[in-house]
Design a protein around this motif. Structure first.
Motif, PDB file in Angstrom:
ATOM      1  N   ASP A   8       0.832  -1.217   0.000  1.00 53.94           N
ATOM      2  CA  ASP A   8       0.000   0.000   0.000  1.00 53.94           C
ATOM      3  C   ASP A   8       0.862   1.261   0.000  1.00 53.94           C
ATOM      4  O   ASP A   8       0.569   2.232  -0.692  1.00 53.94           O
ATOM      5  N   LEU A   9       1.914   1.238   0.821  1.00 51.67           N
ATOM      6  CA  LEU A   9       2.768   2.432   0.910  1.00 51.67           C
ATOM      7  C   LEU A   9       3.467   2.716  -0.424  1.00 51.67           C
ATOM      8  O   LEU A   9       3.538   3.856  -0.869  1.00 51.67           O
ATOM      9  N   LEU A  10       3.983   1.667  -1.051  1.00 53.60           N
ATOM     10  CA  LEU A  10       4.685   1.870  -2.322  1.00 53.60           C
ATOM     11  C   LEU A  10       3.726   2.379  -3.396  1.00 53.60           C
ATOM     12  O   LEU A  10       4.065   3.262  -4.191  1.00 53.60           O
ATOM     13  N   HIS A  11       2.538   1.833  -3.426  1.00 55.44           N
ATOM     14  CA  HIS A  11       1.565   2.300  -4.416  1.00 55.44           C
ATOM     15  C   HIS A  11       1.128   3.727  -4.113  1.00 55.44           C
ATOM     16  O   HIS A  11       0.930   4.530  -5.028  1.00 55.44           O
TER      17      HIS A  11
ATOM     18  N   ALA B 108       0.834  13.432   2.515  1.00 52.89           N
ATOM     19  CA  ALA B 108       2.012  13.945   1.801  1.00 52.89           C
ATOM     20  C   ALA B 108       3.265  13.725   2.621  1.00 52.89           C
ATOM     21  O   ALA B 108       4.310  13.336   2.094  1.00 52.89           O
ATOM     22  N   ALA B 109       3.177  13.992   3.902  1.00 50.88           N
ATOM     23  CA  ALA B 109       4.353  13.796   4.761  1.00 50.88           C
ATOM     24  C   ALA B 109       4.715  12.310   4.835  1.00 50.88           C
ATOM     25  O   ALA B 109       5.890  11.953   4.870  1.00 50.88           O
ATOM     26  N   ARG B 110       3.695  11.462   4.854  1.00 48.52           N
ATOM     27  CA  ARG B 110       3.971  10.020   4.890  1.00 48.52           C
ATOM     28  C   ARG B 110       4.671   9.574   3.605  1.00 48.52           C
ATOM     29  O   ARG B 110       5.614   8.789   3.629  1.00 48.52           O
ATOM     30  N   ARG B 111       4.192  10.099   2.485  1.00 55.76           N
ATOM     31  CA  ARG B 111       4.838   9.726   1.212  1.00 55.76           C
ATOM     32  C   ARG B 111       6.297  10.178   1.191  1.00 55.76           C
ATOM     33  O   ARG B 111       7.168   9.454   0.713  1.00 55.76           O
ATOM     34  N   ASP B 112       6.546  11.376   1.707  1.00 57.35           N
ATOM     35  CA  ASP B 112       7.945  11.843   1.793  1.00 57.35           C
ATOM     36  C   ASP B 112       8.773  10.900   2.658  1.00 57.35           C
ATOM     37  O   ASP B 112       9.921  10.591   2.333  1.00 57.35           O
ATOM     38  N   ALA B 113       8.182  10.481   3.764  1.00 59.10           N
ATOM     39  CA  ALA B 113       8.909   9.590   4.676  1.00 59.10           C
ATOM     40  C   ALA B 113       9.222   8.257   3.997  1.00 59.10           C
ATOM     41  O   ALA B 113      10.304   7.696   4.166  1.00 59.10           O
ATOM     42  N   VAL B 114       8.277   7.761   3.208  1.00 61.05           N
ATOM     43  CA  VAL B 114       8.497   6.481   2.518  1.00 61.05           C
ATOM     44  C   VAL B 114       9.596   6.634   1.468  1.00 61.05           C
ATOM     45  O   VAL B 114      10.481   5.788   1.344  1.00 61.05           O
ATOM     46  N   LEU B 129      12.257  -4.992  -2.872  1.00 60.81           N
ATOM     47  CA  LEU B 129      10.961  -4.580  -2.313  1.00 60.81           C
ATOM     48  C   LEU B 129      10.073  -3.928  -3.377  1.00 60.81           C
ATOM     49  O   LEU B 129       8.874  -4.187  -3.445  1.00 60.81           O
ATOM     50  N   VAL B 130      10.676  -3.082  -4.201  1.00 59.75           N
ATOM     51  CA  VAL B 130       9.879  -2.391  -5.222  1.00 59.75           C
ATOM     52  C   VAL B 130       9.347  -3.389  -6.249  1.00 59.75           C
ATOM     53  O   VAL B 130       8.167  -3.343  -6.628  1.00 59.75           O
ATOM     54  N   LEU B 131      10.195  -4.305  -6.692  1.00 57.80           N
ATOM     55  CA  LEU B 131       9.742  -5.276  -7.695  1.00 57.80           C
ATOM     56  C   LEU B 131       8.711  -6.236  -7.103  1.00 57.80           C
ATOM     57  O   LEU B 131       7.740  -6.612  -7.755  1.00 57.80           O
ATOM     58  N   ARG B 132       8.896  -6.587  -5.854  1.00 55.11           N
ATOM     59  CA  ARG B 132       7.984  -7.544  -5.232  1.00 55.11           C
ATOM     60  C   ARG B 132       6.632  -6.907  -4.911  1.00 55.11           C
ATOM     61  O   ARG B 132       5.584  -7.509  -5.165  1.00 55.11           O
ATOM     62  N   TYR B 133       6.680  -5.691  -4.362  1.00 58.96           N
ATOM     63  CA  TYR B 133       5.428  -5.116  -3.858  1.00 58.96           C
ATOM     64  C   TYR B 133       4.801  -4.092  -4.801  1.00 58.96           C
ATOM     65  O   TYR B 133       3.621  -3.804  -4.673  1.00 58.96           O
TER      66      TYR B 133
END
Lengths: 334, 176
Positions: A8-11, B108-114, B129-133
């Motif tokens: 969810d976070l990545l999307h 928005a702040a959460r996305r920055d943190a991620v 992680l990116v390819l898997r999720y």
């Protein structure tokens, strides 16, 4: 942290971004060599070579004046990208890029030219960029004196800018950084004139086949470096330098683009002599730390503001803690 | 994919146009997760499309072309990160939570943190992680794409998830 949460976070992060259109740039880069650049037309022979000769002849018969009408040497051109029009109609503002100094060294600032005539749009913007004809005295152009636009072609697969008087090698006294910024300045101004985003710009010197200009490789069309490498940390689009603002307009609008380490952009409007302030505000959460984004227009009410000369300052903080600014002088009148 | 059936036997230009229409957005978003910069991501994917165009005569198949594009994006993203002169590793130098006050929204702040947390992972952890999720690839697909064993993929995924949990602890609490 479970799998679904990571998913969810990545999307959420990925879907927050809307990619710009690069199809024209890809088409240009994958076009057959004979159509890709003017350089290709010269070496192509046959119809391409004849067409290129016609372009040169047109340029020569203008008696040295820059040619802003689009030549159409090979194949049909899309009307979407052309800039020359009949009549003296006004067009959208054009961003002209100049070099200015920042705490991190020289960077590009954009200066918006309002209500520019459609007929002279190309000429005015490119000549201003080459000649350092900035409204803001803090800006300059690294291009050597005497370099002028000779030909302009805006086609679906890219822009071709042909210069006269541009040195192939980097002149003594011109730093590598300034030479690189000179080409960036020209490329970004041309892209702004075209209004089609980061389309490839083929920069050439009239009647020369060269691999470099100012010592910068130009064999392939240029699309511009990443913003963070060349743009100033903050740059004001409005107000314009020297703008006269009537209090009857009630609101002064401030806009621009920037990048900041702490999500904050501070805008102040102070009298030039420091005796009064017409505005002081902080915009939070609009600018980002990872890439340049636009801000505003932010409105400042003019009620109660005395007429006079003011300086508008936009300030951001860099990752190293340095404060970076861009300024505009304006006059507020009754 | 039905949209791609007409691409078999098509010329390179047509293939680029159709694959662009179908996959440009997702590929740029994939690259952005890896390089943390939209413009760099667009550059990476643009270059991948140009390279794919050059190899179309050998690919000649839309599925192979898409697989090539994805692999090229991962590899080129890795190169782009390695060659970037300045990598901003510390987007938020201030105390955790300040962004929620100053930012336009918690999201928005959460996305920055991620984004910031992804950059702090190792190269392989981030890719896995990116390819898997994000792409929902299997361990076997990931192993082939980045040139490691399936066991290594499993290990990178485990360690990467643990690292993310540590880096995003505050946000994890907010989401749950």
């Amino acid at each position: 942290m479970n799998d679904q949460l990571i998913r969810d976070l990545l999307h959420e992060v990925a879907d927050d971004m809307e990619p710009a259109d690069r199809l024209d740039a890809i088409r240009a880069a994958t076009a057959p060599a004979g159509r890709r650049t003017r350089r290709g037309w010269w070496v192509a022979g046959g119809a391409g070579l004849v067409a290129a000769s016609v372009v040169t002849a047109l340029a020569v018969t203008t008696g040295g004046a820059p040619q802003t009408r689009e030549p159409d040497p090979v194949g049909p051109a899309s009307t979407a990208g052309t800039t020359a029009t009949d009549g003296g109609t006004k067009t959208d503002p054009v961003a002209v890029y100049f070099v200015g100094d920042t705490a991190s060294g020289p960077r590009l600032f954009s200066e918006l030219r309002p209500e520019i005539d459609a007929d002279s749009r190309v000429l005015l913007a490119i000549h201003a960029a080459l000649g350092g004809d900035a409204l803001d005295p803090d800006y300059r152009s690294p291009w050597p004196e005497g370099v002028v636009l000779r030909q302009w072609s805006d086609r679906p697969d890219g822009i071709t800018v042909t210069l006269e008087g541009a040195p192939v090698k980097r002149p003594a006294g011109l730093s590598e950084e300034d030479a690189r910024l000179a080409l960036e300045q020209l490329v970004r101004t041309a892209q702004s004139v075209s209004g089609r985003g980061k389309v490839p710009v083929d920069v050439q010197i009239e009647q020369q086949v060269t691999d470099t200009i100012l010592g910068v490789p130009t064999t392939a069309p240029l699309t511009g470096s990443p913003d963070r490498d060349v743009l100033a940390p903050v740059s004001l689009s409005e107000p314009f330098e020297g703008q006269v603002v009537d209090k009857d307009e009630k609101v002064l609008y401030v806009s621009g683009q920037g990048i900041t380490s702490n999500n904050r952009l501070r805008i102040t409007i102070d009298r030039v002599d420091g005796t009064d302030s017409a505005g002081d505000g902080t915009i939070k959460g609009v600018l980002r730390p990872d890439r340049h984004t636009t801000f505003g227009p932010a409105g400042f009410g003019l009620a109660g503001v005395d007429p006079g000369e003011y300086v508008v300052v936009a300030a951001v903080r860099s990752a190293d803690g340095t404060t970076e600014t861009d300024t505009r002088r304006i006059t507020i009148v009754d | 994919m039905p949209d791609h059936l007409s691409l078999v036997g098509a010329d390179a230009g047509v293939a680029v146009e159709q694959l662009y229409a179908a996959h440009w957005r997702q590929l740029v978003r994939l690259a952005a997760l890896l390089v943390h910069d939209q413009q760099a991501a667009e550059d990476v994917v643009q270059d991948a499309f140009v390279a794919m165009h050059g190899k179309w005569s050998r690919l000649r198949d839309p599925e192979k072309a898409l697989a090539y594009l994805r692999r090229a994006v991962v590899n080129r993203s890795r190169s782009a990160l390695r060659h970037r002169a300045v990598v901003e590793r510390h987007v938020r130098a201030t105390a955790p939570g300040e962004g929620t006050v100053d930012g336009p929204s918690v999201g928005a702040a959460r996305r920055d943190a991620v984004r910031d947390a992804l950059l702090q992972l190792t190269e392989r952890q981030r890719e896995v992680l990116v390819l898997r999720y994000y792409l929902d690839w299997s361990e076997a697909q990931i192993a082939e794409a980045i040139g490691v064993s399936r066991g290594a993929v499993k290990s990178h995924a485990f360690r990467g998830s643990a690292a993310l949990r540590g880096l995003l602890g505050d946000w994890w609490e907010d989401l749950s």
